[in-house]
Design a protein around this motif. Sequence first.
Motif, PDB file in Angstrom:
ATOM      1  N   ILE A  99      -8.327   0.427   2.198  1.00 30.96           N
ATOM      2  CA  ILE A  99      -9.784   0.586   2.158  1.00 30.96           C
ATOM      3  C   ILE A  99     -10.231   1.770   3.018  1.00 30.96           C
ATOM      4  O   ILE A  99     -11.188   2.464   2.691  1.00 30.96           O
ATOM      5  CB  ILE A  99     -10.488  -0.730   2.602  1.00 30.96           C
TER       6      ILE A  99
ATOM      7  N   PRO B 183      -1.625  -0.780  12.761  1.00 33.49           N
ATOM      8  CA  PRO B 183      -0.488  -0.494  11.878  1.00 33.49           C
ATOM      9  C   PRO B 183      -0.756   0.589  10.833  1.00 33.49           C
ATOM     10  O   PRO B 183       0.111   1.391  10.554  1.00 33.49           O
ATOM     11  CB  PRO B 183      -0.222  -1.841  11.213  1.00 33.49           C
ATOM     12  N   VAL B 184      -1.972   0.629  10.303  1.00 30.50           N
ATOM     13  CA  VAL B 184      -2.202   1.626   9.254  1.00 30.50           C
ATOM     14  C   VAL B 184      -2.079   3.046   9.830  1.00 30.50           C
ATOM     15  O   VAL B 184      -1.586   3.961   9.170  1.00 30.50           O
ATOM     16  CB  VAL B 184      -3.550   1.404   8.530  1.00 30.50           C
TER      17      VAL B 184
ATOM     18  N   THR C 243       0.801  -1.207   0.000  1.00 34.01           N
ATOM     19  CA  THR C 243       0.000   0.000   0.000  1.00 34.01           C
ATOM     20  C   THR C 243       0.848   1.278   0.000  1.00 34.01           C
ATOM     21  O   THR C 243       0.357   2.329   0.317  1.00 34.01           O
ATOM     22  CB  THR C 243      -0.956   0.038   1.190  1.00 34.01           C
ATOM     23  N   TYR C 244       2.079   1.159  -0.304  1.00 34.57           N
ATOM     24  CA  TYR C 244       2.880   2.372  -0.375  1.00 34.57           C
ATOM     25  C   TYR C 244       2.870   2.932  -1.772  1.00 34.57           C
ATOM     26  O   TYR C 244       2.972   2.197  -2.743  1.00 34.57           O
ATOM     27  CB  TYR C 244       4.318   2.077   0.067  1.00 34.57           C
TER      28      TYR C 244
ATOM     29  N   ARG D  51     -11.994  -9.330   8.205  1.00 32.75           N
ATOM     30  CA  ARG D  51     -12.402  -8.462   9.315  1.00 32.75           C
ATOM     31  C   ARG D  51     -13.489  -9.210  10.082  1.00 32.75           C
ATOM     32  O   ARG D  51     -14.167 -10.068   9.522  1.00 32.75           O
ATOM     33  CB  ARG D  51     -12.949  -7.160   8.762  1.00 32.75           C
TER      34      ARG D  51
ATOM     35  N   TYR E 135       8.594  -0.214  15.224  1.00 34.28           N
ATOM     36  CA  TYR E 135       8.154   0.199  13.893  1.00 34.28           C
ATOM     37  C   TYR E 135       8.706   1.592  13.569  1.00 34.28           C
ATOM     38  O   TYR E 135       9.250   1.840  12.502  1.00 34.28           O
ATOM     39  CB  TYR E 135       6.630   0.180  13.838  1.00 34.28           C
TER      40      TYR E 135
ATOM     41  N   GLY F 123      -3.351  -5.211   9.752  1.00 35.22           N
ATOM     42  CA  GLY F 123      -2.140  -5.835   9.208  1.00 35.22           C
ATOM     43  C   GLY F 123      -2.332  -7.246   8.677  1.00 35.22           C
ATOM     44  O   GLY F 123      -1.364  -7.990   8.552  1.00 35.22           O
ATOM     45  N   LYS F 124      -3.551  -7.600   8.314  1.00 29.66           N
ATOM     46  CA  LYS F 124      -3.803  -8.971   7.837  1.00 29.66           C
ATOM     47  C   LYS F 124      -3.086  -9.241   6.514  1.00 29.66           C
ATOM     48  O   LYS F 124      -2.399 -10.238   6.365  1.00 29.66           O
ATOM     49  CB  LYS F 124      -5.311  -9.211   7.655  1.00 29.66           C
ATOM     50  N   SER F 125      -3.257  -8.318   5.574  1.00 27.37           N
ATOM     51  CA  SER F 125      -2.629  -8.532   4.264  1.00 27.37           C
ATOM     52  C   SER F 125      -1.113  -8.534   4.410  1.00 27.37           C
ATOM     53  O   SER F 125      -0.421  -9.321   3.762  1.00 27.37           O
ATOM     54  CB  SER F 125      -3.034  -7.431   3.288  1.00 27.37           C
ATOM     55  N   THR F 126      -0.616  -7.657   5.253  1.00 26.57           N
ATOM     56  CA  THR F 126       0.835  -7.572   5.429  1.00 26.57           C
ATOM     57  C   THR F 126       1.364  -8.850   6.065  1.00 26.57           C
ATOM     58  O   THR F 126       2.449  -9.332   5.720  1.00 26.57           O
ATOM     59  CB  THR F 126       1.188  -6.340   6.284  1.00 26.57           C
TER      60      THR F 126
ATOM     61  N   ASN G 185       3.437  -8.366  14.803  1.00 28.28           N
ATOM     62  CA  ASN G 185       2.086  -7.913  15.119  1.00 28.28           C
ATOM     63  C   ASN G 185       1.534  -8.882  16.173  1.00 28.28           C
ATOM     64  O   ASN G 185       1.851 -10.059  16.113  1.00 28.28           O
ATOM     65  CB  ASN G 185       1.280  -8.016  13.815  1.00 28.28           C
TER      66      ASN G 185
ATOM     67  N   ALA H 199      -9.982  -3.431  10.123  1.00 24.19           N
ATOM     68  CA  ALA H 199      -9.371  -2.802   8.946  1.00 24.19           C
ATOM     69  C   ALA H 199      -8.051  -2.150   9.350  1.00 24.19           C
ATOM     70  O   ALA H 199      -8.003  -1.385  10.310  1.00 24.19           O
ATOM     71  CB  ALA H 199     -10.309  -1.760   8.361  1.00 24.19           C
ATOM     72  N   GLY H 200      -7.000  -2.479   8.619  1.00 23.75           N
ATOM     73  CA  GLY H 200      -5.717  -1.843   8.884  1.00 23.75           C
ATOM     74  C   GLY H 200      -4.918  -2.491   9.994  1.00 23.75           C
ATOM     75  O   GLY H 200      -3.876  -1.980  10.395  1.00 23.75           O
TER      76      GLY H 200
HETATM   77  N1  LIG Z   1       3.472  -6.029  10.590  1.00 18.90           N
HETATM   78  C1  LIG Z   1       3.583  -4.861  10.012  1.00 18.90           C
HETATM   79  N2  LIG Z   1       4.753  -4.217   9.997  1.00 18.90           N
HETATM   80  C2  LIG Z   1       4.870  -3.006   9.416  1.00 18.90           C
HETATM   81  N3  LIG Z   1       3.841  -2.352   8.840  1.00 18.90           N
HETATM   82  C3  LIG Z   1       2.647  -2.941   8.827  1.00 18.90           C
HETATM   83  C4  LIG Z   1       2.446  -4.218   9.412  1.00 18.90           C
HETATM   84  N4  LIG Z   1       1.153  -4.553   9.256  1.00 18.90           N
HETATM   85  C5  LIG Z   1       0.563  -3.542   8.609  1.00 18.90           C
HETATM   86  N5  LIG Z   1       1.445  -2.563   8.345  1.00 18.90           N
HETATM   87  C6  LIG Z   1       1.146  -1.271   7.713  1.00 18.90           C
HETATM   88  O1  LIG Z   1      -0.242  -1.017   7.827  1.00 18.90           O
HETATM   89  C7  LIG Z   1      -0.848  -0.937   6.540  1.00 18.90           C
HETATM   90  C8  LIG Z   1      -2.201  -1.619   6.587  1.00 18.90           C
HETATM   91  O2  LIG Z   1      -2.041  -2.988   6.813  1.00 18.90           O
HETATM   92  P1  LIG Z   1      -2.853  -4.095   5.995  1.00 18.90           P
HETATM   93  O3  LIG Z   1      -3.224  -3.618   4.661  1.00 18.90           O
HETATM   94  O4  LIG Z   1      -2.055  -5.348   6.094  1.00 18.90           O
HETATM   95  O5  LIG Z   1      -4.153  -4.194   6.892  1.00 18.90           O
HETATM   96  P2  LIG Z   1      -5.391  -5.151   6.707  1.00 18.90           P
HETATM   97  O6  LIG Z   1      -5.678  -5.751   8.031  1.00 18.90           O
HETATM   98  O7  LIG Z   1      -5.155  -6.101   5.592  1.00 18.90           O
HETATM   99  O8  LIG Z   1      -6.550  -4.146   6.352  1.00 18.90           O
HETATM  100  P3  LIG Z   1      -7.922  -4.435   5.544  1.00 18.90           P
HETATM  101  O9  LIG Z   1      -8.889  -5.046   6.518  1.00 18.90           O
HETATM  102  O10 LIG Z   1      -8.379  -3.119   5.140  1.00 18.90           O
HETATM  103  O11 LIG Z   1      -7.599  -5.347   4.415  1.00 18.90           O
HETATM  104  C9  LIG Z   1       0.142  -1.608   5.616  1.00 18.90           C
HETATM  105  O12 LIG Z   1       0.089  -1.072   4.356  1.00 18.90           O
HETATM  106  C10 LIG Z   1       1.460  -1.310   6.249  1.00 18.90           C
HETATM  107  O13 LIG Z   1       1.877  -0.028   5.883  1.00 18.90           O
END
Ligand SMILES: Nc1ncnc2c1ncn2[C@@H]1O[C@H](COP(=O)(O)OP(=O)(O)OP(=O)(O)O)[C@@H](O)[C@H]1O
Length: 1036
Positions: A600, A481-482, A234-235, A421, A450, A299-302, A250, A296-297
Amino acid sequence: MCTQEGFQAQRSRLVGLLVSGSLEGFESILDWLLSWEVLSWEDYESLSLLGQPLSLLARRLLDIVWSKGTWGCEQLIAAIQEAQADGKTPEQHGRWDPHSTHPAHELQSHRPAIIRRLYSHVEGVLGLAREQGFISQYECDGIRLPVFTSSQQARRLLDLATVKANGLAAFLLQHAQELPALMALPCEDNFGIIGGSWTTCIGNQDTGDEAAACRKYVSKLRTTIAAQSRFLSTYDGAENLCLEDIYTENVLEARMDNGPPGSPQKSPATLGLEELFHMHGQLNKDADTVLVVGEAGSGKSTLLQRLHLLWAAGRHFQEFLFVFPFSCRQLQHLAKPLSLRTLLFEHCCWPDVGQQDVFRVLLDRPDRVLLTFDGFDEFRFRFSDGERHCSPTDPTSVQNLLFNLLQGNLLKNARKVLTSRPEAVSALLRKYVCVELGLKGFSEEGIELYMRKHHREPGVADRLLRLLRATSALHGLCRLPVFAWIASRCHRELLQDGGGSLRTTTDMYLLILQHFLLHASPPDTAPHGLGPIVLRGRLPTLLHLGCLAFRGLGTCCYVFSGKQLQAAQVDAEDISLGFLAPAKSQGVPGTSAPLEFLHITFQCFFAALFLVLSADTPPTLLRHLFNCRRPGSSPLARLLPRLCVQGSECRESGLAALLQKAEPHNLQITAAFLAGLLSREHRDLLAECQASGKALLQRHACARWCLVRSLRQHFHSIPPAVSGEAKSLHAMPRFLWLVRSLYEMQEERLAREAVRGLSVGHLKLTFCGVGPPECTALAFVLRHLRRPVALQLDHNSVGDMGVEQLLPCLGVCKALYLRDNNISDRGICKLIEHALPCEQLQKLALFNNKLTDDCAHSMAKLLACKQNFLALRLGNNRFTAVGATVLAEGLRSNSSLQFLGFWGNRVGDEGAQALAEALGGHQSLKWLSLVGNNIGSMGAQALALMLERNVVLEELCLEENHLRDEGVGSLAEGLKRNSSLKVLKLSNNCITYFGAEALLQALERNDTILEVWLRGNAFSPEEMGELSRRDTRLLF
Ligand SMILES: Nc1ncnc2c1ncn2[C@@H]1O[C@H](COP(=O)(O)OP(=O)(O)OP(=O)(O)O)[C@@H](O)[C@H]1O
Ligand SMILES: [Mg+2]
């Protein structure tokens, strides 16, 4: 001579030829075509997309050269011949001009020869180029990926030189000239990470071909996944961070299985990512799906990205030979029926050779396969188990495929990780889940780590961390994290401003909006902060992005094609602002890549901005957003429709229809942003750049009304109190959302108004995902309650940061339940310091946290100072005899406590002695639990003496110690002189018939005691029968 017709007639043979070799071979054909200028740079880019099936790339290449006429076709044939000869012939002497005035062009013209020259020196060349400042560290790392072959690395270096106009091309021309010429290009096999495991994996049949095909496939899979997961998704382009550099652990928690009914809930186990598959069948032993749930945010995708990277780099999860990552966001766009085979091969990674063989291995060894599905909440189909599909080759709908994979009807025993979520997880889905893990965000230490990873320049991280700690609401937000990313990204603005004005989520998003806007403005037009001038200048952009976001939410669309961008009038300048980024691994190559919002939450924020700023939003539309559709009888409700502009009804129904189709949790996020944007503080700013201040006022009035009304409706739905008990509100996530939205508005009066009707005695918010930001919002609203309330926040993630946020509402709490919340001494000491003057607060439950002897002084002070305090429950923490002794001092000067819980600590004999001595003359304690505290006969003796003197204690719980007969003998003596105790619990204490005999004697003289629990001791069935006949108060 090759005519275009002849070329076309040979097409299938040519495709076969092109895909018969490896990707490596294909790339070397491209080298020749590039050097002869048959392919333009754009052609080349569309042919070098990672992860695409080689057959697709081959066909595209044929289309391209065919479109160039006979000449193009002939050149392709020549290139194939050159490439075939390449590995066999020694290199001709490099004839490029090292001092060419057009180095990029020269590099391209001699590409095959230069790649051959660089082949075995890539590492050294990279080091030099880095040293001389031609490439950055992350560019270097990107090329160095272990999954690339040496010649692929050399190609990537040349590609970089072509797009970077900083002297890299000239450097390469000169440097390559000085390198020794290579005799022949070795045939590479870039596989090797999992070495010889193939034979064991696929058994002995046809191992030769099958193993070779699998090896090749896994190698491609690893290359593809490594490339996809290397950078944080997401950068935006401005900040390209390597996941490796920034990934911070996390907090991942597994909820533990509970013991028999009545036994205390166990603490959730905290896991490292590497332990993701270590928990077995907590929910359902037969299932193979690990469910990771987080807001949301969080860090699941990360987390999944990290998992993929660790696998691709051969560092972890090597029990899996194949890993297939999928995003539900993207899967849902697959409209045509598809089979498992199509899903894996065409939508993840294509096997260039031996498809049958690879698929057979996959089916034979599903236990070595991992499938990950990210973002189940973004899958528009709800989980169902109605339609069974077991064939791996027959097509079915994408949702049926996914649901059957999750259930294990397809590819049984393959591991699955599903992230979602919380709102999208149904009870039915849970039936097919083996373990559910909660992703809680960063711990306090995690936030620090972080920030330090993000800001390596001296002093910056320290200053930022100091600021965060001093601004507790902001610190609490950074748990997610977001938000940590936003704070980190905007560190300059934060440090400049002191951070004091940042309280809400909306504040954070306006801050990042300002950051992006100012970065996109010429330096002199960017004054300090997000002023109306900056905002007004960018109003069209905000509206375009807002419209796109809003329509996307309404159609559950999160990835936008060029057409959709056009429909919302989003142009290149709007995109350049940085809020939209290319969607990951998406799109039809050759066309411009589709875009998605950075996250999102940004899409929701822009949708909210659109609703606030657009001239077309009828105020009443907001009712749909707050799910408050039917106006009631309130005067404001009746007035609202009249406040609307003429003709708005029709517009409203169109927009409302969109809102109704949106995912409810996205609407909730949007509504909270909307409340924040309409807050007085931000409303003034927005009014400056909006044509109609009146419209904003109307929207504000409507949002306000909706919030109050929704909360009141929630209160009215609470069932009346059971007689004898306090009226209890078991709050749902909806309640929390409303409270958070109220907080975003930052209006004290509104908060007061909203809770005016709340007349509950007990507010229960257990298992609701309450973290520090929710605590901030709860305190903001609840402190206006007129009557004190018992606030139950058990099983959440309050932590020390959350405790700090709750302090403003301590004054209205008569009880605070914080079981299982990851609270440490620091948080609790602060809480107690603030609790001392709070008259109302009489009960604290802190079971299952991280408390140690270090907070015992505070506890003792609480007991000594608050002479109306009733209950202190400290079970399952880390207190020892030292803490118990300190606490005992507090007990001596206390005359109000009625309940003291110490279950599952380690106070031992010494601690029991200290407590017993303090309690001998205690005037109020009715219930004492010292279950599971390693207490033996010495402790029992002291407790017996206490029983002799004490005249108020009614229940003493001593299960799970090792009292034995000796200890029970002492207690029996105590009982003979006691006249208050009603229940004595002695289960699981290695007591035999002799001990029981002593008890019987004591019971003869004691008629206050009603029950003595003796389960789990050393009695035979006959003895139990006899003992309970002799005295029915003995319970087994
Ligand atoms: N473990 C981590 N270490 C460093 N940065 C993180 C980490 N997890 C998340 N982030 C940061 O937070 C942002 C949001 O995380 P991410 O997209 O993984 O959340 P998500 O839970 O998948 O959200 P969504 O429910 O919207 O899909 C990432 O783009 C990243 O910048
Ligand atoms: Mg995600």
